[in-house]
Scaffold this motif. Structure first.
Motif, mmCIF file in Angstrom:
data_model
loop_
_atom_site.group_PDB
_atom_site.id
_atom_site.type_symbol
_atom_site.label_atom_id
_atom_site.label_comp_id
_atom_site.label_asym_id
_atom_site.label_seq_id
_atom_site.Cartn_x
_atom_site.Cartn_y
_atom_site.Cartn_z
ATOM 1 N N VAL A 276 0.860 -1.193 0.000
ATOM 2 C CA VAL A 276 0.000 0.000 0.000
ATOM 3 C C VAL A 276 0.890 1.235 0.000
ATOM 4 N N VAL A 277 0.608 2.172 -0.896
ATOM 5 C CA VAL A 277 1.362 3.426 -0.952
ATOM 6 C C VAL A 277 0.398 4.598 -1.027
ATOM 7 N N GLY A 278 0.899 5.770 -0.635
ATOM 8 C CA GLY A 278 0.052 6.959 -0.598
ATOM 9 C C GLY A 278 0.646 8.143 -1.337
ATOM 10 N N PHE A 279 0.174 9.317 -0.944
ATOM 11 C CA PHE A 279 0.585 10.552 -1.621
ATOM 12 C C PHE A 279 0.384 11.702 -0.635
ATOM 13 N N ASP A 280 1.387 12.536 -0.464
ATOM 14 C CA ASP A 280 1.406 13.769 0.355
ATOM 15 C C ASP A 280 2.500 13.746 1.408
ATOM 16 N N ASP A 281 2.712 12.603 2.076
ATOM 17 C CA ASP A 281 3.645 12.484 3.201
ATOM 18 C C ASP A 281 3.229 13.390 4.352
ATOM 19 N N THR A 282 1.961 13.290 4.747
ATOM 20 C CA THR A 282 1.465 13.978 5.933
ATOM 21 C C THR A 282 1.845 13.160 7.165
#
Length: 350
Positions: A276-282
């Motif tokens: 699982v990967v995301g976007f933004d690095d919050t």
């Protein structure tokens, strides 16, 4: 043609700014004969002063001398983590520059009431718009009517009006998709963001381009809305597929966190059974287990840069315009691994 002045009062600095098509601070700089104002802008302000028979008062004369400026910040975003980073960036820059902020909040990505926006517009010199508000025509019209310079943050496709500060969403998403493909994943689930935002389309197209260029790779798309709840629904749908993906790429960290939660509920190990990967690095990316591999979008820096550029335009009496592209980065953490060929994701529990 100048708008009529309300009965019972003389023209104000706001009226002069409106007629000249500049900010209140620019009018004050002209009144105080400050340097750094373009000749054309100075002439427009002086013409408006003559047309309205405006007589500067003490407050108007001291506005720039005191270094005071007011900027409106309009925000509404379903991701609390994104908005936290955005507001911290604005607050830190405002404190460094001596800028007074007026905050106006909408709900769930929707614009604040028009009456509230118009009240704010009467008391500020410029406006910073958080995503997705920079793409809403109703808000842009209110600010245009008030002749306010604007800066928008994280808009995928700038309108060409005002200042925009963003990253290359297409390239960032393409980079992440290529990373997943390099690990060996050939069936990738993609959770798209709000379809009304241009960044959503660019992130989808960047991922699709990488997948389409790889023989044997397939992209399965589920619709999200940048919220945790929408990520839950999208992840459930993806993992209910007869042949589910071995990796899920979510368009923001909130939806990626939701995908991790769904995986855990199905007794799937992340990343052994599902990447699982995301976007933004919050902050979300580093507060769940496992920590997310994600695209770092420098939200705080983007917000601070938007305010800095806006203040430069206001104080110099220059047009607030320009598209400013900041760098992104792919941050690898513990949520990614090559696909587990021995085990496909299990169907939903009854």
């Amino acid at each position: 043609m100048a708008k009529a002045i309300g009965r019972g009062r003389g023209p104000t600095i706001i009226d002069v700014a409106r007629v000249a098509g500049v900010s209140k601070m620019t009018v004050s700089r002209v009144i105080n004969n400050e340097a750094g104002v373009r000749d054309g802008t100075r002439k427009a302000v002086l013409a408006a002063i003559r047309t309205l028979n405006y007589e500067p008062n003490i407050a108007a004369r001291t506005l720039v001398t005191a270094g005071e400026a007011r900027v409106g910040v309009v925000y509404s975003n379903p991701s609390a983590a994104f908005m936290s980073d955005f507001l911290i960036g604005v607050f830190e820059e405002a404190a460094a520059k001596g800028v007074r902020l007026t905050l106006v909040k909408g709900e769930d990505g929707l614009a604040p009431p028009e009456a509230e926006l118009r009240r704010m517009a009467q008391g500020v010199d410029g406006v910073v718009l958080a995503p997705p508000l920079g793409e809403l025509p109703a808000i842009r019209q209110v600010l245009s009517d008030a002749h306010l310079p604007t800066a928008v943050v994280a808009v995928g496709q700038p309108t060409g009006e005002g200042i925009s500060v963003r990253i290359d969403d297409w390239q960032a998403s393409h980079d992440m998709a290529r990373h997943l493909l390099s690990l060996g994943h050939r069936r990738i689930g993609f959770i798209a963001g709000n379809p009304d935002q241009s960044s959503s389309a660019l992130r989808l197209e960047g991922c699709r381009a990488a997948v389409d260029a790889t023989p044997g790779a397939e992209l399965i798309i589920a619709q999200g809305a940048f919220s945790y709840t929408s990520g839950l629904r999208a992840a459930e749908w993806l993992l209910d597929e007869a042949c589910p993906p071995t990796a899920i790429f979510a368009s923001n960290d909130d939806m990626a966190a939701a995908a991790v939660s769904v995986a855990h509920r199905r007794h799937l190990d992340v990343p052994r059974d599902l990447t699982v990967v995301g976007f933004d690095d919050t902050t979300v990316a580093t507060t769940l287990w496992p920590p997310l591999t994600t695209i770092r979008q420098p939200v705080r820096q983007m917000a601070a840069t938007a305010l800095e550029l806006l203040m430069g335009a206001i104080r110099n009496g220059a047009p607030a315009a320009g598209d400013h592209l900041l760098s992104h980065a792919l941050v690898e953490r513990q949520s990614t691994a090559p696909p587990n060929r021995a085990r496909a994701p299990a169907p939903a529990l009854s």
